[in-house]
Design a protein around this motif. Sequence first.
Motif, PDB file in Angstrom:
ATOM      1  N   SER A  78      20.543 -59.060  -9.448  1.00  0.00           N
ATOM      2  CA  SER A  78      20.973 -57.605  -9.955  1.00  0.00           C
ATOM      3  C   SER A  78      19.809 -57.002 -10.503  1.00  0.00           C
ATOM      4  O   SER A  78      19.522 -55.508 -10.349  1.00  0.00           O
ATOM      5  CB  SER A  78      22.014 -57.591 -11.014  1.00  0.00           C
ATOM      6  N   LYS A  79      18.846 -57.527 -11.272  1.00  0.00           N
ATOM      7  CA  LYS A  79      17.609 -57.047 -11.751  1.00  0.00           C
ATOM      8  C   LYS A  79      16.629 -56.563 -10.719  1.00  0.00           C
ATOM      9  O   LYS A  79      15.967 -55.478 -10.875  1.00  0.00           O
ATOM     10  CB  LYS A  79      16.799 -58.305 -12.641  1.00  0.00           C
ATOM     11  N   ILE A  80      16.554 -57.320  -9.719  1.00  0.00           N
ATOM     12  CA  ILE A  80      15.789 -57.039  -8.478  1.00  0.00           C
ATOM     13  C   ILE A  80      16.203 -55.965  -7.724  1.00  0.00           C
ATOM     14  O   ILE A  80      15.340 -54.972  -7.351  1.00  0.00           O
ATOM     15  CB  ILE A  80      15.814 -58.201  -7.530  1.00  0.00           C
ATOM     16  N   VAL A  81      17.408 -55.587  -7.547  1.00  0.00           N
ATOM     17  CA  VAL A  81      17.826 -54.451  -6.832  1.00  0.00           C
ATOM     18  C   VAL A  81      18.150 -53.177  -7.562  1.00  0.00           C
ATOM     19  O   VAL A  81      17.808 -52.151  -7.232  1.00  0.00           O
ATOM     20  CB  VAL A  81      19.283 -54.437  -6.048  1.00  0.00           C
ATOM     21  N   SER A  82      17.705 -53.248  -9.008  1.00  0.00           N
ATOM     22  CA  SER A  82      17.763 -52.261  -9.731  1.00  0.00           C
ATOM     23  C   SER A  82      16.380 -51.673 -10.023  1.00  0.00           C
ATOM     24  O   SER A  82      16.142 -50.511 -10.550  1.00  0.00           O
ATOM     25  CB  SER A  82      18.447 -52.305 -10.969  1.00  0.00           C
ATOM     26  N   HIS A  83      15.155 -52.584  -9.651  1.00  0.00           N
ATOM     27  CA  HIS A  83      13.699 -52.141  -9.928  1.00  0.00           C
ATOM     28  C   HIS A  83      13.484 -51.131  -8.979  1.00  0.00           C
ATOM     29  O   HIS A  83      13.636 -51.413  -7.731  1.00  0.00           O
ATOM     30  CB  HIS A  83      13.146 -53.507  -9.813  1.00  0.00           C
ATOM     31  N   ILE A  84      12.962 -50.178  -9.451  1.00  0.00           N
ATOM     32  CA  ILE A  84      12.685 -48.754  -8.742  1.00  0.00           C
ATOM     33  C   ILE A  84      11.678 -49.384  -7.591  1.00  0.00           C
ATOM     34  O   ILE A  84      11.610 -48.692  -6.489  1.00  0.00           O
ATOM     35  CB  ILE A  84      12.262 -47.849  -9.691  1.00  0.00           C
ATOM     36  N   LYS A  85      10.688 -50.206  -7.950  1.00  0.00           N
ATOM     37  CA  LYS A  85       9.798 -50.352  -6.898  1.00  0.00           C
ATOM     38  C   LYS A  85      10.053 -51.273  -5.520  1.00  0.00           C
ATOM     39  O   LYS A  85       9.785 -50.943  -4.696  1.00  0.00           O
ATOM     40  CB  LYS A  85       8.382 -50.977  -7.377  1.00  0.00           C
ATOM     41  N   ILE A  86      10.845 -52.178  -6.036  1.00  0.00           N
ATOM     42  CA  ILE A  86      11.644 -52.942  -5.203  1.00  0.00           C
ATOM     43  C   ILE A  86      12.639 -52.141  -4.453  1.00  0.00           C
ATOM     44  O   ILE A  86      12.835 -52.317  -3.074  1.00  0.00           O
ATOM     45  CB  ILE A  86      12.313 -54.220  -5.717  1.00  0.00           C
ATOM     46  N   LYS A  87      13.497 -51.235  -4.927  1.00  0.00           N
ATOM     47  CA  LYS A  87      14.253 -50.184  -4.279  1.00  0.00           C
ATOM     48  C   LYS A  87      13.582 -49.589  -3.205  1.00  0.00           C
ATOM     49  O   LYS A  87      13.802 -49.337  -2.026  1.00  0.00           O
ATOM     50  CB  LYS A  87      15.004 -49.194  -5.319  1.00  0.00           C
ATOM     51  N   ASN A  88      12.437 -48.984  -3.432  1.00  0.00           N
ATOM     52  CA  ASN A  88      11.623 -48.166  -2.719  1.00  0.00           C
ATOM     53  C   ASN A  88      11.044 -49.097  -1.419  1.00  0.00           C
ATOM     54  O   ASN A  88      10.960 -48.546  -0.255  1.00  0.00           O
ATOM     55  CB  ASN A  88      10.145 -47.766  -3.369  1.00  0.00           C
ATOM     56  N   LEU A  89      10.837 -50.507  -1.802  1.00  0.00           N
ATOM     57  CA  LEU A  89      10.108 -51.176  -0.608  1.00  0.00           C
ATOM     58  C   LEU A  89      11.323 -51.489   0.323  1.00  0.00           C
ATOM     59  O   LEU A  89      11.212 -51.500   1.449  1.00  0.00           O
ATOM     60  CB  LEU A  89       9.844 -52.289  -1.234  1.00  0.00           C
ATOM     61  N   ASN A  90      12.187 -51.619  -0.293  1.00  0.00           N
ATOM     62  CA  ASN A  90      13.603 -52.102   0.666  1.00  0.00           C
ATOM     63  C   ASN A  90      14.053 -50.828   1.601  1.00  0.00           C
ATOM     64  O   ASN A  90      14.369 -50.814   2.668  1.00  0.00           O
ATOM     65  CB  ASN A  90      14.872 -52.329  -0.141  1.00  0.00           C
ATOM     66  N   MET A  91      13.772 -49.592   1.066  1.00  0.00           N
ATOM     67  CA  MET A  91      14.108 -48.176   1.812  1.00  0.00           C
ATOM     68  C   MET A  91      13.071 -48.235   2.759  1.00  0.00           C
ATOM     69  O   MET A  91      13.260 -47.953   4.189  1.00  0.00           O
ATOM     70  CB  MET A  91      14.160 -47.152   0.948  1.00  0.00           C
ATOM     71  N   ALA A  92      11.821 -48.610   2.458  1.00  0.00           N
ATOM     72  CA  ALA A  92      10.729 -48.348   3.216  1.00  0.00           C
ATOM     73  C   ALA A  92      10.731 -49.296   4.578  1.00  0.00           C
ATOM     74  O   ALA A  92      10.438 -49.112   5.635  1.00  0.00           O
ATOM     75  CB  ALA A  92       9.507 -48.383   2.625  1.00  0.00           C
ATOM     76  N   GLN A  93      11.210 -50.517   4.297  1.00  0.00           N
ATOM     77  CA  GLN A  93      11.351 -51.638   4.962  1.00  0.00           C
ATOM     78  C   GLN A  93      12.509 -51.080   6.092  1.00  0.00           C
ATOM     79  O   GLN A  93      12.294 -51.342   7.374  1.00  0.00           O
ATOM     80  CB  GLN A  93      11.599 -52.809   4.556  1.00  0.00           C
ATOM     81  N   LEU A  94      13.514 -50.472   5.658  1.00  0.00           N
ATOM     82  CA  LEU A  94      14.765 -50.391   6.499  1.00  0.00           C
ATOM     83  C   LEU A  94      14.162 -49.047   7.457  1.00  0.00           C
ATOM     84  O   LEU A  94      14.356 -49.243   8.700  1.00  0.00           O
ATOM     85  CB  LEU A  94      15.799 -49.759   5.603  1.00  0.00           C
TER      86      LEU A  94
END
Length: 128
Positions: A78-94
């Motif tokens: 939950s902490k990971i998915v709410s971290h803004i930089k990790i969110k950005n990484l996930n979106m960019a990876q997709l």
Amino acid sequence: MPVDTQQILQAAEKLGQMLKDHPAVERFKSAQKSVAEDAEASRLLAEFERGLEALGRQEQQGRPATDAQKMQLEALQSKIVSHIKIKNLNMAQLEFVDLLRKISQTYQRPLADAPPGAGQPAPAAKPV
């Protein structure tokens, strides 16, 4: 006209050079760098990875994960998915993976349309 392997590899090299400059690739690399440079994001991801590895080893030994272990990993996730930089990484990876999928579909399309005998097995004869 037959094409040799070297021609295909040269075309692949050119495609790789084009990909290198694509905005999706640039966003993905930038997001990776941003996460790597963020101590909290890196710590969260490393901690989650260690937790998953520990659970994997434990399950290989025949010991199931405890509820406490599952809850700890879920809280960390939950902490990971709410971290803004990790969110950005996930979106960019997709976006990057979607680009690669489109490329793969595009180069495979002519292969699917090739007549039997052009590198594909002929369809099996139907019984009468």
